[in-house]
Design a protein around this motif. Structure first.
Motif, short mmCIF file in Angstrom:
data_model
loop_
_atom_site.label_atom_id
_atom_site.label_comp_id
_atom_site.label_asym_id
_atom_site.label_seq_id
_atom_site.Cartn_x
_atom_site.Cartn_y
_atom_site.Cartn_z
N ASP A 1 0.83 -1.21 0.00
CA ASP A 1 0.00 0.00 0.00
C ASP A 1 0.87 1.26 0.00
OD1 ASP A 1 -2.32 -1.42 -0.13
OD2 ASP A 1 -2.86 -1.19 1.99
N VAL A 2 2.00 1.21 0.70
CA VAL A 2 2.91 2.36 0.69
C VAL A 2 3.46 2.57 -0.73
CG1 VAL A 2 5.08 3.31 1.59
CG2 VAL A 2 3.53 2.12 3.13
N LEU A 3 3.78 1.49 -1.41
CA LEU A 3 4.25 1.60 -2.80
C LEU A 3 3.17 2.22 -3.70
CD1 LEU A 3 6.12 -1.80 -3.20
CD2 LEU A 3 7.14 0.48 -2.99
N ILE A 4 1.94 1.75 -3.53
CA ILE A 4 0.82 2.30 -4.32
C ILE A 4 0.62 3.77 -3.98
CG2 ILE A 4 -1.68 2.17 -4.66
CD1 ILE A 4 -1.33 -0.92 -4.26
N ASP A 5 0.70 4.10 -2.70
CA ASP A 5 0.56 5.50 -2.27
C ASP A 5 1.66 6.37 -2.88
OD1 ASP A 5 -1.54 4.54 -0.73
OD2 ASP A 5 -0.39 4.53 1.13
N GLY A 6 2.89 5.86 -2.88
CA GLY A 6 4.01 6.60 -3.46
C GLY A 6 3.84 6.82 -4.95
N MET A 7 3.35 5.80 -5.64
CA MET A 7 3.08 5.95 -7.08
C MET A 7 1.95 6.94 -7.32
SD MET A 7 3.71 2.19 -8.75
CE MET A 7 2.57 1.31 -7.70
N GLY A 8 0.94 6.90 -6.46
CA GLY A 8 -0.16 7.86 -6.57
C GLY A 8 0.33 9.28 -6.34
N ALA A 9 1.19 9.47 -5.33
CA ALA A 9 1.75 10.79 -5.05
C ALA A 9 2.55 11.30 -6.25
CB ALA A 9 2.62 10.75 -3.80
N ALA A 10 3.36 10.43 -6.84
CA ALA A 10 4.14 10.83 -8.02
C ALA A 10 3.21 11.19 -9.18
CB ALA A 10 5.08 9.69 -8.42
N ALA A 11 2.17 10.40 -9.37
CA ALA A 11 1.21 10.68 -10.45
C ALA A 11 0.52 12.02 -10.22
CB ALA A 11 0.18 9.56 -10.54
N GLY A 12 0.17 12.32 -8.98
CA GLY A 12 -0.46 13.60 -8.67
C GLY A 12 0.46 14.77 -8.98
N LEU A 13 1.74 14.63 -8.66
CA LEU A 13 2.69 15.70 -8.94
C LEU A 13 2.94 15.85 -10.44
CD1 LEU A 13 5.14 15.04 -6.00
CD2 LEU A 13 3.53 16.95 -6.23
N LEU A 14 2.98 14.74 -11.15
CA LEU A 14 3.12 14.80 -12.61
C LEU A 14 1.90 15.47 -13.25
CD1 LEU A 14 4.70 11.32 -13.35
CD2 LEU A 14 5.80 13.57 -13.60
N PHE A 15 0.73 15.15 -12.73
CA PHE A 15 -0.50 15.76 -13.23
C PHE A 15 -0.47 17.27 -13.00
CE2 PHE A 15 -4.94 17.10 -12.54
CZ PHE A 15 -5.46 16.79 -13.79
N MET A 16 -0.03 17.68 -11.81
CA MET A 16 0.05 19.12 -11.51
C MET A 16 1.06 19.81 -12.43
SD MET A 16 -2.13 19.85 -9.20
CE MET A 16 -1.58 21.44 -8.62
N ALA A 17 2.17 19.15 -12.69
CA ALA A 17 3.18 19.73 -13.59
C ALA A 17 2.61 19.90 -14.98
CB ALA A 17 4.42 18.83 -13.62
N ARG A 18 1.85 18.93 -15.42
CA ARG A 18 1.25 19.02 -16.76
C ARG A 18 0.23 20.17 -16.81
NH1 ARG A 18 0.18 13.98 -20.13
NH2 ARG A 18 0.38 15.04 -22.09
N LEU A 19 -0.56 20.32 -15.75
CA LEU A 19 -1.51 21.43 -15.71
C LEU A 19 -0.80 22.77 -15.77
CD1 LEU A 19 -4.18 20.37 -13.05
CD2 LEU A 19 -4.45 20.49 -15.53
N ARG A 20 0.32 22.89 -15.05
CA ARG A 20 1.07 24.15 -15.06
C ARG A 20 1.63 24.44 -16.44
NH1 ARG A 20 3.07 23.00 -9.58
NH2 ARG A 20 2.05 24.52 -8.26
N ARG A 21 2.15 23.41 -17.11
CA ARG A 21 2.69 23.62 -18.45
C ARG A 21 1.60 24.07 -19.41
NH1 ARG A 21 5.23 18.41 -18.17
NH2 ARG A 21 6.98 18.71 -16.77
N ARG A 22 0.44 23.46 -19.30
CA ARG A 22 -0.69 23.86 -20.18
C ARG A 22 -1.12 25.29 -19.90
NH1 ARG A 22 -4.92 18.95 -20.90
NH2 ARG A 22 -3.72 17.88 -22.48
N ALA A 23 -1.12 25.67 -18.62
CA ALA A 23 -1.55 27.02 -18.26
C ALA A 23 -0.59 28.06 -18.82
CB ALA A 23 -1.64 27.15 -16.75
#
Length: 146
Positions: A122-144
């Motif tokens: 579950d910690v591994l899944i949580d870590g992957m989710g956290a990374a995905a969330g940060l990547l998503f935020m980075a993509r939103l910033r680039r689009r903006a």
């Protein structure tokens, strides 16, 4: 001062902010940035303290939904910490680290809750989710910016 030369609300005639306006900005910064990730962590703690969460009748679907929820919850947590810390893409390691450390403590917490079990996966899944969330935020910033 406004266009007419009068002091605006919450300012001193020379243009500086008065104490109430300065404090208001500070409190808005604290509550606007720090409260959301802390409240989200509180929600995670509350859900982790539940001895039995609702289940889907199909075991495989139940497993998939719960693991997806783990990833989503920690994606949001990392994104909220990135916002609170006012970090850009290069500053992603700290929000990710906070999320993963909290995931570890969350799994330890679950070992003390009857009917719950702490799992390293579950910690591994949580870590992957956290990374995905940060990547998503980075993509939103680039689009903006484009």
């Amino acid at each position: 001062m406004d266009e007419t030369g009068r002091a605006g609300r919450g300012s001193i005639p020379d243009g500086r902010l008065s104490a109430p306006a300065a404090l208001r900005g500070r409190w808005e910064g604290i509550f606007g940035r720090w409260l959301p990730p802390l409240a989200w962590m509180g929600l995670i703690f509350y859900l982790s303290a539940q001895p039995d969460l609702p289940r889907v009748p199909e075991p495989l679907l139940d497993l998939i939904l719960k693991k997806a929820a783990h990833a989503f919850v920690y994606a949001v947590l990392a994104a909220l910490w990135q916002r609170a810390l006012n970090r850009r893409v290069g500053g992603a390691p700290l929000p990710w680290l906070i999320a993963v450390l909290y995931a570890i403590t969350d799994e330890i917490h679950q070992t003390f809750v009857p009917g719950r079990h702490g799992r390293a996966t579950d910690v591994l899944i949580d870590g992957m989710g956290a990374a995905a969330g940060l990547l998503f935020m980075a993509r939103l910033r680039r689009r903006a910016r484009s």
